[in-house]
Design a protein around this motif. Structure first.
Motif, PDB file in Angstrom:
ATOM      1  N   UNK A 717       0.824  -1.166   0.041  1.00 52.91           N
ATOM      2  CA  UNK A 717      -0.066  -0.067  -0.060  1.00 52.91           C
ATOM      3  C   UNK A 717       0.995   1.284   0.193  1.00 52.91           C
ATOM      4  N   UNK A 718       0.128   2.351  -0.111  1.00 49.28           N
ATOM      5  CA  UNK A 718       0.896   3.600  -0.175  1.00 49.28           C
ATOM      6  C   UNK A 718       0.457   4.477   0.883  1.00 49.28           C
ATOM      7  N   UNK A 719       1.736   4.907   1.686  1.00 44.90           N
ATOM      8  CA  UNK A 719       1.311   5.845   2.911  1.00 44.90           C
ATOM      9  C   UNK A 719       1.723   7.295   2.353  1.00 44.90           C
ATOM     10  N   UNK A 720       0.850   8.063   2.956  1.00 42.43           N
ATOM     11  CA  UNK A 720       0.955   9.733   2.268  1.00 42.43           C
ATOM     12  C   UNK A 720       0.834  10.689   3.702  1.00 42.43           C
ATOM     13  N   UNK A 721       1.947  11.288   3.671  1.00 42.41           N
ATOM     14  CA  UNK A 721       2.179  12.322   4.975  1.00 42.41           C
ATOM     15  C   UNK A 721       2.427  13.562   4.083  1.00 42.41           C
ATOM     16  N   UNK A 722       1.608  14.518   4.690  1.00 46.31           N
ATOM     17  CA  UNK A 722       1.738  15.934   3.914  1.00 46.31           C
ATOM     18  C   UNK A 722       1.566  16.997   4.961  1.00 46.31           C
ATOM     19  N   UNK A 723       1.709  18.301   4.568  1.00 43.60           N
ATOM     20  CA  UNK A 723       1.466  19.329   5.248  1.00 43.60           C
ATOM     21  C   UNK A 723      -0.040  19.615   5.267  1.00 43.60           C
ATOM     22  N   UNK A 724      -0.302  20.187   6.561  1.00 34.39           N
ATOM     23  CA  UNK A 724      -1.781  20.223   6.723  1.00 34.39           C
ATOM     24  C   UNK A 724      -2.575  21.345   5.695  1.00 34.39           C
ATOM     25  N   UNK A 725      -1.745  22.174   4.846  1.00 33.24           N
ATOM     26  CA  UNK A 725      -2.218  22.875   4.262  1.00 33.24           C
ATOM     27  C   UNK A 725      -2.820  22.418   2.873  1.00 33.24           C
ATOM     28  N   UNK A 726      -2.383  21.139   2.429  1.00 30.66           N
ATOM     29  CA  UNK A 726      -2.954  20.245   1.374  1.00 30.66           C
ATOM     30  C   UNK A 726      -4.069  19.539   1.849  1.00 30.66           C
ATOM     31  N   UNK A 727      -4.648  19.458   2.715  1.00 23.48           N
ATOM     32  CA  UNK A 727      -5.630  18.699   3.341  1.00 23.48           C
ATOM     33  C   UNK A 727      -6.804  19.420   3.047  1.00 23.48           C
ATOM     34  N   UNK A 728      -8.046  18.700   2.302  1.00 23.44           N
ATOM     35  CA  UNK A 728      -8.130  17.325   2.383  1.00 23.44           C
ATOM     36  C   UNK A 728      -7.575  16.755   0.835  1.00 23.44           C
ATOM     37  N   UNK A 729      -6.816  17.360   0.175  1.00 26.73           N
ATOM     38  CA  UNK A 729      -6.369  16.934  -1.161  1.00 26.73           C
ATOM     39  C   UNK A 729      -5.401  15.716  -1.284  1.00 26.73           C
ATOM     40  N   UNK A 730      -4.881  15.624   0.110  1.00 24.87           N
ATOM     41  CA  UNK A 730      -4.031  14.612   0.048  1.00 24.87           C
ATOM     42  C   UNK A 730      -4.469  13.168   0.110  1.00 24.87           C
ATOM     43  N   UNK A 731      -5.855  13.116   0.548  1.00 25.34           N
ATOM     44  CA  UNK A 731      -6.615  11.762   0.195  1.00 25.34           C
ATOM     45  C   UNK A 731      -6.425  11.263  -1.125  1.00 25.34           C
ATOM     46  N   UNK A 732      -6.805  12.063  -1.952  1.00 23.36           N
ATOM     47  CA  UNK A 732      -6.574  11.838  -3.308  1.00 23.36           C
ATOM     48  C   UNK A 732      -5.608  11.306  -3.868  1.00 23.36           C
ATOM     49  N   UNK A 733      -4.223  11.421  -3.396  1.00 25.28           N
ATOM     50  CA  UNK A 733      -2.976  10.617  -3.574  1.00 25.28           C
ATOM     51  C   UNK A 733      -3.211   9.302  -3.208  1.00 25.28           C
ATOM     52  N   UNK A 734      -3.827   8.817  -2.095  1.00 31.48           N
ATOM     53  CA  UNK A 734      -3.810   7.399  -1.599  1.00 31.48           C
ATOM     54  C   UNK A 734      -5.009   6.949  -2.385  1.00 31.48           C
ATOM     55  N   UNK A 735      -6.143   7.610  -2.602  1.00 28.25           N
ATOM     56  CA  UNK A 735      -7.243   6.690  -3.310  1.00 28.25           C
ATOM     57  C   UNK A 735      -6.712   6.768  -4.779  1.00 28.25           C
ATOM     58  N   UNK A 736      -6.106   7.824  -5.444  1.00 25.17           N
ATOM     59  CA  UNK A 736      -6.009   7.636  -6.915  1.00 25.17           C
ATOM     60  C   UNK A 736      -4.803   6.705  -7.296  1.00 25.17           C
ATOM     61  N   UNK A 737      -3.982   6.490  -6.227  1.00 22.72           N
ATOM     62  CA  UNK A 737      -2.940   5.543  -6.523  1.00 22.72           C
ATOM     63  C   UNK A 737      -3.188   4.030  -6.704  1.00 22.72           C
ATOM     64  N   UNK A 738      -4.266   3.587  -5.876  1.00 16.51           N
ATOM     65  CA  UNK A 738      -4.732   2.207  -6.135  1.00 16.51           C
ATOM     66  C   UNK A 738      -5.560   2.175  -7.212  1.00 16.51           C
ATOM     67  N   UNK A 739      -6.255   3.188  -7.692  1.00 16.13           N
ATOM     68  CA  UNK A 739      -7.011   2.987  -9.008  1.00 16.13           C
ATOM     69  C   UNK A 739      -6.034   2.964 -10.403  1.00 16.13           C
ATOM     70  N   UNK A 740      -5.053   3.881 -10.184  1.00 15.23           N
ATOM     71  CA  UNK A 740      -4.042   4.009 -11.370  1.00 15.23           C
ATOM     72  C   UNK A 740      -3.427   2.777 -11.471  1.00 15.23           C
ATOM     73  N   UNK A 741      -2.997   1.975 -10.204  1.00 13.26           N
ATOM     74  CA  UNK A 741      -2.326   0.956 -10.199  1.00 13.26           C
ATOM     75  C   UNK A 741      -2.980  -0.221 -10.775  1.00 13.26           C
ATOM     76  N   UNK A 742      -4.340  -0.214 -10.377  1.00 13.19           N
ATOM     77  CA  UNK A 742      -4.977  -1.471 -10.861  1.00 13.19           C
ATOM     78  C   UNK A 742      -5.350  -1.256 -12.557  1.00 13.19           C
ATOM     79  N   UNK A 743      -5.210  -0.189 -13.069  1.00 16.32           N
ATOM     80  CA  UNK A 743      -5.412   0.221 -14.613  1.00 16.32           C
ATOM     81  C   UNK A 743      -4.191  -0.855 -15.384  1.00 16.32           C
ATOM     82  N   UNK A 744      -3.082  -0.812 -14.560  1.00 16.79           N
ATOM     83  CA  UNK A 744      -2.071  -1.666 -15.116  1.00 16.79           C
ATOM     84  C   UNK A 744      -2.007  -3.147 -15.037  1.00 16.79           C
ATOM     85  N   UNK A 745      -3.110  -3.601 -14.197  1.00 19.96           N
ATOM     86  CA  UNK A 745      -3.177  -5.052 -13.967  1.00 19.96           C
ATOM     87  C   UNK A 745      -3.756  -5.853 -15.346  1.00 19.96           C
TER      88      UNK A 745
END
Length: 745
Positions: A717-745
């Motif tokens: 899995x992918x762990x994301x830690x970012x500055x609080x100024x990016x909240x709540x967009x940092x969740x898009x990194x963890x959710x989008x990573x799984x979706x984009x990785x599954x496209x390569x399967x």
């Protein structure tokens, strides 16, 4: 064609100019190193004398300069455990296995866990205060509700982000263990009679009442909770100052390795390419082999030389006057002369014997003086006396005197002896030519047959065997030396291009965000390791290239959320790989293997074309950044940057570099084969299984996002830690990573 020639001329001129500038800067850097080292040493020693109640941090690492009070550099490790949380068992396990653990000398194994971290005139220091240390202040139990709702898998990430965004309480040792029960059928009842077990505090002082509930406000009915989370929060200096501390020790976790059954992926593993972040620098192969052969040859030659010319006979040749190491620092090693008179010696009759004895004596004196140099007191007169005693010992052992020297000279230069020796040499030459020459020619022919027809040296003591063994080795060693010289000459240019030269086309909005210092985190869904294997085998790429492809597309989607700023065609990230078991290994992972690259990621959607471009970028980076990798290894081992530059310059340079590479991507593998089919059954001392472990290292200084790809058991899995100024967009990194990785399967 003309453009290619002009490009080559420009590249060669740029390389030459950067190398000349590097040579010019060597002398000022050495002077700066001397001034900085001496001034820091004197200032630190002055503070140690003036503040004897403090234990100063002696190692100046880069984290100490990059992190500030607003961005303290807190390492967060999240454990997902199965079972019901037992606070008493957790507390007792930590006290018994960590806080009260002692060494053989009787001292505490981890004394800084009960010490406060303070600053004193530019240096960090530990203030020991075991009498005021209370373990309950560091084991915090949080209520199983967040903003009026029960804590479940749907809001656990927001809850943990809210916890890790808080600073450590002021005036306490910088570590915490937070326990978060996840509501199943467990119920919590508020009560006022229950004694306080631990408290949740915040240094900011502006937490809401809902976030400041402690375990004293609740009585837990732990009847059927299926799982819970533990957050281990530690200051980076505590980890670096306690190098023997492991997360498994802190939580009393036992690991038992088991082979997974039912799946055989060995054939697929052999087809998966190795990660491009591994083995970035090709270490010399033939140069060490040549050095080893020369060392063995010289050692054998020296032993034969000593056996021929050392004036000891028979068993007595092994008798040596022992050197007794001092028992106190005021002594110097004493020499036992009682055995010297019992040694039967051969007389020194000729100049060759005299020169051989002098050479052997010189090597023996130098060797013994080197061994006993640090055993003597630092006063120079003590060392001079020690050296004089060694010289007198060798003179006495070999009976060297002016009379012996004069006798050897007269015996060697005697005309009668010269005539006798000359006649003996002429006779030996005649015998060698007439009798030994055919045998020597036969051996050379046999060596030629073995070397050129069978491929190995059958007669290593022949001329043909010597040439066959050493000429190819010397040629390959010379080629490696030329390659290393080329890397050394080109390194200043590539360092300038990757770390200093401005690339306007790579700038993006995350480099210019005003950071607040608080951190938020999230993590992606679990992906099965076998799916990664099949995708790597399908596309013919390594897991690292597959992860970077998903990261590239995910970062592009995040940048599109800032509509006012255009998205560049490519961005630069700092990619690294750590071969580190963060559960069973030591938290201070400086000694583990790692790879570092400045990587260009294309801002494109996941596709075969994008994956091919990332693989090409990896190849170019590996070719051009060997010097940067070597520089990072030097800094990792010797703290190069902090020793050569003043603190202010170090902070300025690191702030610039962290803003340039505002996104860092780290791949953490537990062994060299990242997808090795092997699992560990991790069980705590209170009998709970560890379902998952997440390691979060915050971005440095002006960095905004830190991504870490982690494997635990059979999932990644992918762990994301970012500055609080990016909240709540940092969740898009963890959710989008799984979706984009599954496209390569």
């Amino acid at each position: 064609m003309e453009d290619s020639v002009e490009r080559r001329i420009y590249s060669a001129g740029k390389t030459f100019l950067c190398f000349v500038v590097f040579l010019i800067c060597i002398q000022p850097l050495l002077l700066c190193y001397f001034v900085v080292s001496v001034s820091r040493l004197l200032w630190r020693n002055f503070l140690i004398v003036k503040n004897q109640h403090l234990t100063f941090v002696k190692k100046d690492n880069l984290r100490s300069f990059s992190y500030t009070a607003r961005n303290p550099g807190i390492i967060n490790v999240i454990l997902h455990l199965q079972g019901e949380p037992n606070i008493d068992a957790i507390r007792d396990g930590i006290e018994r296995a960590v806080l009260q653990k002692k060494m053989k000398s009787g001292e505490l194994m981890f004394p800084k866990l009960s010490a406060k971290l303070v600053t004193c005139w530019g240096f960090y220091a530990w203030k020991m205060c075991p009498e005021s240390f209370v373990v309950d202040n560091h084991i915090n139990v949080y209520p199983p509700n967040y903003r009026g709702r029960p804590v479940t898998n749907s809001n656990i990430q927001d809850y943990i982000s809210n916890i890790v965004s808080k600073y450590f309480p002021i005036g306490q040792p910088p570590w915490q263990i937070c326990v978060i029960p996840v509501v199943g059928t467990t119920s919590l009842t508020r009560t006022e009679e229950m004694p306080s077990t631990s408290s949740v505090e915040s240094a900011s002082g502006n937490d809401t009442e809902e976030e400041q509930h402690s375990s004293s406000d609740f009585t837990m009915r732990l009847t059927s909770t299926e799982h819970y989370y533990i957050i281990v929060r530690m200051h980076h200096l505590l980890i670096s100052e306690e190098p023997d501390l492991r997360l498994s020790d802190l939580l009393a976790i036992d690991s038992k390795s088991t082979t997974l059954s039912g799946r055989n992926e060995a054939d697929i593993d052999r087809q998966i390419p190795k990660s491009p972040l591994m083995d970035i620098m090709q270490y010399p192969v033939y140069i060490p082999q040549l050095y080893m052969r020369l060392q063995i040859g010289l050692t054998n030659a020296w032993n034969e030389f000593k056996s021929k010319y050392d004036p000891y006979v028979g068993k007595s040749s092994t008798i040596q006057a022992p050197v007794t190491m001092p028992t106190t620092s005021t002594e110097f090693p004493s020499l036992d002369d009682s055995k010297l008179n019992t040694v039967e010696t051969l007389p020194i009759e000729t100049l060759p014997q005299l020169f051989a004895s002098l050479l052997i004596s010189y090597v023996t004196i130098a060797s013994d003086f080197y061994k006993g140099f640090y055993a003597t007191r630092h006063h120079p007169m003590i060392k001079i006396k020690f050296l004089n005693s060694l010289i007198n010992r060798e003179v006495k052992r070999r009976n060297i005197s002016w009379e012996v020297i004069w006798h050897a000279m007269w015996a060697t230069l005697n005309p009668i002896r010269i005539t006798k020796v000359s006649f003996e040499w002429i006779c030996w030459a005649c015998v060698a030519i007439s009798i030994l020459s055919p045998h020597l020619i036969y051996r050379e022919l046999q060596a030629f047959r073995y070397c050129f027809f069978q491929g190995h040296v059958g007669y290593p003591d022949t001329l043909i065997g010597f040439m066959f063994a050493y000429i190819p080795l010397c040629y390959n060693a010379f080629k490696e030396w030329l390659r290393l010289v080329g890397i050394f000459v080109q390194a200043p240019r590539f360092i300038y291009e990757e770390l200093i030269e401005i690339h306007r086309s790579d700038e993006h909005v995350l480099q210019n965000i005003s950071l607040c210092g608080r951190k938020v985190l999230s993590w992606s869904k679990k992906i099965d390791v076998n799916d990664i294997r099949r995708a790597c085998s399908k596309h013919g790429v390594s897991p690292s290239e597959l992860y970077m492809s998903a990261n590239s597309s995910t970062i592009m989607e995040l940048l599109h959320e800032y509509e006012s700023v255009p998205v560049p065609k490519q961005i630069r990230v700092f990619a690294s790989l750590h071969n580190h078991d963060f559960l069973q290994g030591y938290l201070n992972n400086e000694d583990y293997e790692s790879g570092h690259l400045s990587l260009i990621l294309p801002m494109e959607k996941v596709s075969r074309k994008q994956l091919k471009q990332i693989r090409q970028n990896f190849r170019v980076a590996r070719e051009n950044q060997v010097g940067i990798y070597f520089l990072f290894q030097l800094h990792k081992r010797f703290n190069l940057l902090t020793k050569f530059l003043p603190s202010v310059w170090t902070v300025i340079i690191f702030n610039y570099l962290s803003r340039r590479f505002s996104i860092t991507v780290t791949e953490i593998v537990r062994n060299k084969n990242a997808l090795q089919q092997r699992a560990n059954m991790n069980i705590t001392c209170w009998g709970h299984d560890v379902l998952d472990v997440l390691f979060f290292s915050p971005p440095h200084s002006n960095g905004s996002i830190s991504l870490s790809i982690q494997q635990f058991g059979e999932h990644i899995l992918l762990g994301v830690i970012s500055d609080a100024q990016i909240h709540p967009l940092h969740i898009k990194l963890s959710d989008g990573w799984t979706k984009n990785l599954e496209k390569l399967f």
